[in-house]
Design an enzyme around this catalytic site. Structure first.
Site, mmCIF file in Angstrom:
data_model
loop_
_atom_site.group_PDB
_atom_site.id
_atom_site.type_symbol
_atom_site.label_atom_id
_atom_site.label_comp_id
_atom_site.label_asym_id
_atom_site.label_seq_id
_atom_site.Cartn_x
_atom_site.Cartn_y
_atom_site.Cartn_z
ATOM 1 N N LYS A 21 -63.189 38.387 -20.880
ATOM 2 C CA LYS A 21 -64.362 38.779 -20.109
ATOM 3 C C LYS A 21 -65.100 39.934 -20.795
ATOM 4 O O LYS A 21 -66.314 39.940 -20.874
ATOM 5 C CB LYS A 21 -63.901 39.212 -18.726
ATOM 6 C CG LYS A 21 -64.922 38.968 -17.667
ATOM 7 C CD LYS A 21 -64.401 39.372 -16.322
ATOM 8 C CE LYS A 21 -63.533 38.308 -15.721
ATOM 9 N NZ LYS A 21 -62.892 38.750 -14.501
ATOM 10 N N THR A 27 -62.757 32.978 -19.449
ATOM 11 C CA THR A 27 -62.261 31.599 -19.376
ATOM 12 C C THR A 27 -61.451 31.417 -18.106
ATOM 13 O O THR A 27 -60.515 32.171 -17.839
ATOM 14 C CB THR A 27 -61.372 31.249 -20.590
ATOM 15 O OG1 THR A 27 -60.268 32.158 -20.634
ATOM 16 C CG2 THR A 27 -62.157 31.277 -21.877
ATOM 17 N N GLU A 79 -58.297 26.407 -20.801
ATOM 18 C CA GLU A 79 -59.208 27.466 -20.358
ATOM 19 C C GLU A 79 -60.648 27.011 -20.502
ATOM 20 O O GLU A 79 -61.056 26.596 -21.578
ATOM 21 C CB GLU A 79 -59.058 28.704 -21.244
ATOM 22 C CG GLU A 79 -57.669 29.207 -21.403
ATOM 23 C CD GLU A 79 -57.636 30.372 -22.392
ATOM 24 O OE1 GLU A 79 -58.687 30.986 -22.649
ATOM 25 O OE2 GLU A 79 -56.550 30.655 -22.882
ATOM 26 N N HIS A 84 -72.661 29.596 -17.733
ATOM 27 C CA HIS A 84 -73.463 30.029 -16.580
ATOM 28 C C HIS A 84 -73.046 31.456 -16.234
ATOM 29 O O HIS A 84 -71.876 31.816 -16.413
ATOM 30 C CB HIS A 84 -73.178 29.107 -15.385
ATOM 31 C CG HIS A 84 -73.898 29.503 -14.133
ATOM 32 N ND1 HIS A 84 -75.248 29.314 -13.960
ATOM 33 C CD2 HIS A 84 -73.450 30.103 -12.993
ATOM 34 C CE1 HIS A 84 -75.601 29.773 -12.769
ATOM 35 N NE2 HIS A 84 -74.527 30.256 -12.155
ATOM 36 N N TYR A 91 -61.390 33.274 -8.943
ATOM 37 C CA TYR A 91 -59.945 32.987 -8.914
ATOM 38 C C TYR A 91 -59.611 32.327 -7.574
ATOM 39 O O TYR A 91 -60.146 32.718 -6.529
ATOM 40 C CB TYR A 91 -59.138 34.283 -9.029
ATOM 41 C CG TYR A 91 -59.170 34.914 -10.404
ATOM 42 C CD1 TYR A 91 -58.498 34.320 -11.477
ATOM 43 C CD2 TYR A 91 -59.860 36.105 -10.624
ATOM 44 C CE1 TYR A 91 -58.526 34.905 -12.739
ATOM 45 C CE2 TYR A 91 -59.884 36.702 -11.881
ATOM 46 C CZ TYR A 91 -59.213 36.089 -12.934
ATOM 47 O OH TYR A 91 -59.235 36.662 -14.183
#
Ligand SMILES: Cc1cc2nc3c(=O)[nH]c(=O)nc-3n(C[C@H](O)[C@H](O)[C@H](O)COP(=O)(O)O)c2cc1C
Ligand SMILES: Nc1ncnc2c1ncn2[C@@H]1O[C@H](COP(=O)(O)OP(=O)(O)O)[C@@H](O)[C@H]1O
Ligand SMILES: [Mg+2]
Length: 169
Positions: A21, A27, A79, A84, A91
């Site tokens: 991230k 992912t 992953e 977008h 999660y």
């Protein structure tokens, strides 16, 4: 690869938290149950396709399947980077994907910058390939409009289609 297009879905679980991230490339990781259900002919490597979180919009995606040689993982992972910008993490949500095409095999890289550059080039390739009519039509598949609870979801495309429907709990 005779199993492509390959449809599957599962809960988004936590990965190794290596900070993909922070690199700008998060992912969404699938649980082992989804990884273990992959047909034998879907080899490790990088794929492009379509993805949908819960029941929301369908976006282009790139997926890495394998052991992430740069990090020398001992555990196989699946992953998905959804192409977008999301407002928040997802999660625990159900991610539905269709693997449409293969880009390349997984590699180790001399530096993190090289890994990131390779992933960004995969993203550019995915964006172009998914515009082809035979690939963009998979976005319209019934698989994405069917509910993501325990009811079966059937891809409506060719009989050669493969799928794995796993809710991860
Ligand atoms: C499109 C794409 C291509 C990737 N290619 C490679 C690769 O060639 N080699 C590799 O070691 N990891 C590759 N990765 C995986 C990254 O190393 C991975 O996202 C990172 O290990 C973060 O893992 P985590 O989500 O468990 O924190 C790729 C990831 C994506 C989304
Ligand atoms: N565009 C995106 N594609 C994939 N995951 C995203 C995206 N935007 C936000 N996320 C969130 O980021 C999480 C993944 O971040 P990452 O750094 O790879 O952590 P982890 O190691 O837990 O997988 C996903 O599980 C999801 O909740
Ligand atoms: Mg991840």
């Amino acid at each position: 690869m005779k199993s492509l297009p390959y449809f599957c879905r599962g809960e988004v679980v936590r990965g190794f938290g290596r900070g993909s991230k922070e690199l700008g490339i998060p992912t969404a990781n699938f649980p082992d149950s989804v990884v273990d259900s992959l047909p034998a002919d879907v080899s490790t490597g990088i794929y492009y396709g379509w993805a949908c979180v819960g029941n929301s919009d369908i976006h282009k995606m790139v997926m890495s399947i394998g052991w992430n040689p740069y990090y020398k993982n001992t555990k196989k992972s699946m992953e998905t980077h959804v192409i977008h910008k999301f407002k928040e993490d997802f999660y625990g949500e159900i991610l539905s994907v269709v693997l449409v095409g293969y880009i390349r095999s997984e590699k180790s890289f001399p530096s993190l910058e090289d890994l990131v550059a390779a992933i960004n080039s995969d993203i550019e390739e995915a964006k172009v390939m998914l515009e082809l009519p035979e690939h963009s039509k998979l976005k319209e598949d019934n698989f994405f409009t069917s509910t993501t609870d325990s009811s079966p979801a059937s891809p409506s495309s060719a009989a050669s289609t493969s799928q794995s429907i796993i809710n991860g709990h």
